[in-house]
Write a protein that holds these residues in place. Structure first.
Motif, PDB file in Angstrom:
ATOM      1  N   ARG A   1     -14.847  -0.558   5.552  1.00  0.00           N
ATOM      2  CA  ARG A   1     -14.513  -1.349   4.369  1.00  0.00           C
ATOM      3  C   ARG A   1     -13.797  -0.562   3.286  1.00  0.00           C
TER       4      ARG A   1
ATOM      5  N   ASP B   1     -13.765  -7.076   6.287  1.00  0.00           N
ATOM      6  CA  ASP B   1     -15.023  -7.253   5.567  1.00  0.00           C
ATOM      7  C   ASP B   1     -16.105  -7.910   6.409  1.00  0.00           C
TER       8      ASP B   1
ATOM      9  N   HIS C   1     -24.834 -10.733  -1.480  1.00  0.00           N
ATOM     10  CA  HIS C   1     -23.752  -9.781  -1.705  1.00  0.00           C
ATOM     11  C   HIS C   1     -22.437 -10.466  -1.375  1.00  0.00           C
TER      12      HIS C   1
ATOM     13  N   SER D   1     -17.756 -10.312  -2.140  1.00  0.00           N
ATOM     14  CA  SER D   1     -16.572  -9.634  -2.665  1.00  0.00           C
ATOM     15  C   SER D   1     -15.399 -10.597  -2.654  1.00  0.00           C
TER      16      SER D   1
ATOM     17  N   TYR E   1     -10.980 -10.357  -3.298  1.00  0.00           N
ATOM     18  CA  TYR E   1      -9.924  -9.353  -3.413  1.00  0.00           C
ATOM     19  C   TYR E   1      -8.549 -10.000  -3.202  1.00  0.00           C
TER      20      TYR E   1
ATOM     21  N   GLY F   1     -12.181 -13.341   0.653  1.00  0.00           N
ATOM     22  CA  GLY F   1     -13.493 -13.086   0.087  1.00  0.00           C
ATOM     23  C   GLY F   1     -14.561 -13.144   1.161  1.00  0.00           C
TER      24      GLY F   1
END
Length: 344
Positions: free
Chosen positions: A111, A192, A228, A230, A232, A264
């Motif tokens: 990652r 990811d 969790h 993310s 980007y 994401g």
């Protein structure tokens, strides 16, 4: 075993995943052996208990993709209710259960390392015995590259790229050419979503069939007891680029290039310590102009004034005394009609 190295049958072995809290429980057989198959990669702790012995707990055991860890324990005589022996340790670094030659690309490497195109299969080239083939034609050279597949061209232990096997969660991902998975841009998205993967270069067991080369064995990420996620976006744009240093004509505009790679990921519990989810989305949008140089008739050539070649000098063409001189020819009127299609 007990302190005198005698076997302990019917001992209860509890193996807990630290991230999810899921516990797998097995019992040692009459010979003191136990096996716990199909555990997900991650950090584990092992607790062993038996009648007449204290409970033995080991923490900090990391299990990687495709690995088979041998973990032996010694129980101390005592009351299980009175004493618990807790030790923080690591699984042995030497692979004792198989003879395969392999290396693991862990989750942090997958990652965090910068990847142009974010294709996780590119990271396999970090391992010993693995190299990228640079002599293959690129995607703009015609159909030959399509015949070989669009994914990363890797040679593992000297084998051809089409001799490797790519697996995700145990399922083969090889493309129509038996090559690496990849889009027409040459990438394999979803960095990811990859927990980690191993590269088996030789001596792997029969369970890794379908190949005479290497094996890239990947597993997807799982949710845990905490949420969790993310989000980007990676941007590349020719408006932010300097001009090509090797450009022959500095007055020409830069070739257009726009690339947006965005997405994401999110994971978490549906039911704590029992059911989890993980979702990942990634997209790439690319528009790229390729600059080419073409020769066009010069203003003097349009008038029929041509530079002399060595053949002209050898053949005695009038006016051609050397390759630096010129000679004049008649330009057919029907040819002159086509000059309007050439830039000057």
């Amino acid at each position: 075993m007990d302190p005198s190295n005698k076997i302990v049958p019917q001992a209860q072995v509890s193996i807990s995943n630290v991230a999810t809290g899921i516990t797998t429980t097995v019992t040692t057989n009459a010979d003191g052996f136990y096996i716990a198959p199909n555990l997900l990669p991650g950090e584990y702790q092992v607790a062993v208990s038996a009648k007449g012995f204290s409970t033995e707990t080991r923490k900090g055991i990391s299990l990687t993709v495709g690995s088979q860890q041998v973990f032996n324990l010694t129980l101390q005589v005592g009351s299980a209710a009175k004493m618990v022996v807790e030790v923080t340790t690591e699984a042995p670094a030497v692979q004792l259960a198989s003879s395969d030659m392999s290396a693991v690309v862990n989750a942090t490497t997958v990652r965090e390392l910068p990847l142009n195109g974010r294709s996780w299969t590119d990271l396999a080239a970090l391992q010993p015995g693995v190299d990228t083939i640079h002599a293959q034609p690129d995607f703009s050279s015609g159909p030959d590259r399509g015949n070989r597949g669009f994914g990363q061209q890797l040679t593992i232990s000297g084998a051809r790229p089409q001799q490797n096997n790519y697996r995700l969660d145990g399922v083969s991902l090889n493309d129509y050419a038996n090559g690496a998975p990849g889009s027409v841009l040459g990438g394999n998205l979803g960095v990811d979503a990859i927990q980690e993967f191993s590269v088996l270069t030789s001596n792997y067991s029969a369970e890794y069939g379908k190949t005479s080369g290497g094996v890239i064995n990947a597993v997807t990420r799982s949710g845990s007891n905490s949420f969790h996620g993310s989000v980007y976006e990676f941007l590349r744009n020719s408006a932010l680029d300097a001009k090509n240093f090797f450009e022959q004509d500095p007055t020409l505009p830069k070739a257009s290039f726009r690339q947006n790679q965005f997405g994401g990921a999110i994971g978490g519990p549906l039911i704590k310590n029992r059911t989890f989810f993980f979702a990942d989305f990634e997209a790439i949008r690319q528009s790229k102009g390729i600059a080419n140089f073409n020769s066009v008739p010069s203003p003097t050539a349009r008038q029929g004034i041509l530079h002399c070649t060595q053949d002209d000098v050898n053949n005695g063409v009038p006016g051609c005394t050397s390759t630096t001189s010129t000679h004049t020819v008649t330009v057919d009127s029907r040819v002159q009609q086509y000059f309007v299609f050439y830039p000057t």
